[in-house]
Design an enzyme around this catalytic site. Structure first.
Site, PDB file in Angstrom:
ATOM      1  N   ASP A   1      -4.174  -6.671  -2.761  1.00 47.15           N
ATOM      2  CA  ASP A   1      -4.367  -5.221  -2.672  1.00 47.15           C
ATOM      3  C   ASP A   1      -5.727  -4.945  -2.035  1.00 47.15           C
ATOM      4  O   ASP A   1      -6.734  -5.582  -2.358  1.00 47.15           O
ATOM      5  CB  ASP A   1      -4.299  -4.586  -4.074  1.00 47.15           C
TER       6      ASP A   1
ATOM      7  N   VAL B   1       2.170   4.733  -2.010  1.00 46.64           N
ATOM      8  CA  VAL B   1       2.817   4.164  -0.826  1.00 46.64           C
ATOM      9  C   VAL B   1       4.315   4.076  -1.108  1.00 46.64           C
ATOM     10  O   VAL B   1       4.737   3.348  -2.015  1.00 46.64           O
ATOM     11  CB  VAL B   1       2.246   2.771  -0.484  1.00 46.64           C
TER      12      VAL B   1
ATOM     13  N   HIS C   1       6.925  -1.619  -4.100  1.00 51.10           N
ATOM     14  CA  HIS C   1       6.015  -2.759  -4.253  1.00 51.10           C
ATOM     15  C   HIS C   1       5.745  -3.020  -5.723  1.00 51.10           C
ATOM     16  O   HIS C   1       5.675  -2.104  -6.527  1.00 51.10           O
ATOM     17  CB  HIS C   1       4.711  -2.532  -3.488  1.00 51.10           C
TER      18      HIS C   1
HETATM   19  P1  AMP Z   1       0.868   2.776  -5.525  1.00 51.91           P
HETATM   20  O1  AMP Z   1       1.742   3.314  -4.412  1.00 51.91           O
HETATM   21  O2  AMP Z   1       0.174   3.854  -6.285  1.00 51.91           O
HETATM   22  O3  AMP Z   1       1.590   1.830  -6.427  1.00 51.91           O
HETATM   23  O4  AMP Z   1      -0.307   1.942  -4.876  1.00 51.91           O
HETATM   24  C1  AMP Z   1      -0.384   1.548  -3.555  1.00 51.91           C
HETATM   25  C2  AMP Z   1      -1.359   0.392  -3.490  1.00 51.91           C
HETATM   26  O5  AMP Z   1      -1.366  -0.102  -2.158  1.00 51.91           O
HETATM   27  C3  AMP Z   1      -2.795   0.746  -3.860  1.00 51.91           C
HETATM   28  O6  AMP Z   1      -3.235  -0.108  -4.912  1.00 51.91           O
HETATM   29  C4  AMP Z   1      -3.563   0.493  -2.562  1.00 51.91           C
HETATM   30  O7  AMP Z   1      -4.856  -0.013  -2.774  1.00 51.91           O
HETATM   31  C5  AMP Z   1      -2.679  -0.488  -1.850  1.00 51.91           C
HETATM   32  N1  AMP Z   1      -2.781  -0.496  -0.396  1.00 51.91           N
HETATM   33  C6  AMP Z   1      -2.688   0.570   0.435  1.00 51.91           C
HETATM   34  N2  AMP Z   1      -2.809   0.184   1.715  1.00 51.91           N
HETATM   35  C7  AMP Z   1      -2.973  -1.159   1.693  1.00 51.91           C
HETATM   36  C8  AMP Z   1      -3.162  -2.154   2.716  1.00 51.91           C
HETATM   37  N3  AMP Z   1      -3.188  -1.842   4.019  1.00 51.91           N
HETATM   38  N4  AMP Z   1      -3.311  -3.448   2.324  1.00 51.91           N
HETATM   39  C9  AMP Z   1      -3.284  -3.769   1.029  1.00 51.91           C
HETATM   40  N5  AMP Z   1      -3.102  -2.893   0.037  1.00 51.91           N
HETATM   41  C10 AMP Z   1      -2.965  -1.599   0.359  1.00 51.91           C
END
Ligand code: AMP
Ligand code: ZN
Length: 116
Positions: A30, A95, A99
């Site tokens: 992350d 996002v 995931h």
């Molecule tokens: P959530 O959708 O709330 O479960 O979290 C989305 C996660 O994706 C967050 O912890 C972000 O830090 C992570 N994230 C967003 N963009 C990226 C990226 N380009 N690479 C790695 N992690 C990411």
């Protein structure tokens, strides 16, 4: 899904700090870790969220879950970890490409649900 950031990672259009990849799954650190170990396991297939998964995804979801403890151990989680799938607005999903978060480290993780 040409605007989806996790599809772009799966398609190698943008870089990620990958720890695992096979034909259907990618795992990467992350970008904003919440603990010493914090990585994400994603299907290469775009699924908006767990709420949009169905019977067709059973095998894929099963493989993600079975893979997670193996990767957690490789990342140094020898005594447990937390697995989280934030889902939809109420789940705080940011996002919208399904995931699985794997979070761990050396100390016990704090409680997850904050009351009040
Ligand atoms: P959530 O959708 O709330 O479960 O979290 C989305 C996660 O994706 C967050 O912890 C972000 O830090 C992570 N994230 C967003 N963009 C990226 C990226 N380009 N690479 C790695 N992690 C990411
Ligand atoms: Zn996607």
């Amino acid at each position: 899904m040409d605007t989806c950031i996790f599809c772009k990672i799966a398609n190698r259009e943008i870089p990620a700090n990958k720890i695992y990849e096979d034909e259907s799954i990618v795992a990467f650190h992350d970008i904003n870790p919440a603990a010493p170990v914090h990585f994400l396991v994603i299907p290469k297939l775009h699924i908006d969220s767990l709420a949009d998964a169905d019977e067709r995804h059973r095998d894929l979801l099963g493989r993600m879950l079975v893979l997670a403890p193996r990767l957690a151990k490789e990342q140094g989680c020898n005594d447990g970890f937390r697995a989280i799938i934030n889902t939809g607005r109420i789940g705080g999903q940011e996002v919208f490409h399904l995931h699985l978060h794997i979070i761990g480290g050396h100390q016990r993780l704090p409680g997850m649900i904050h009351h009040g």
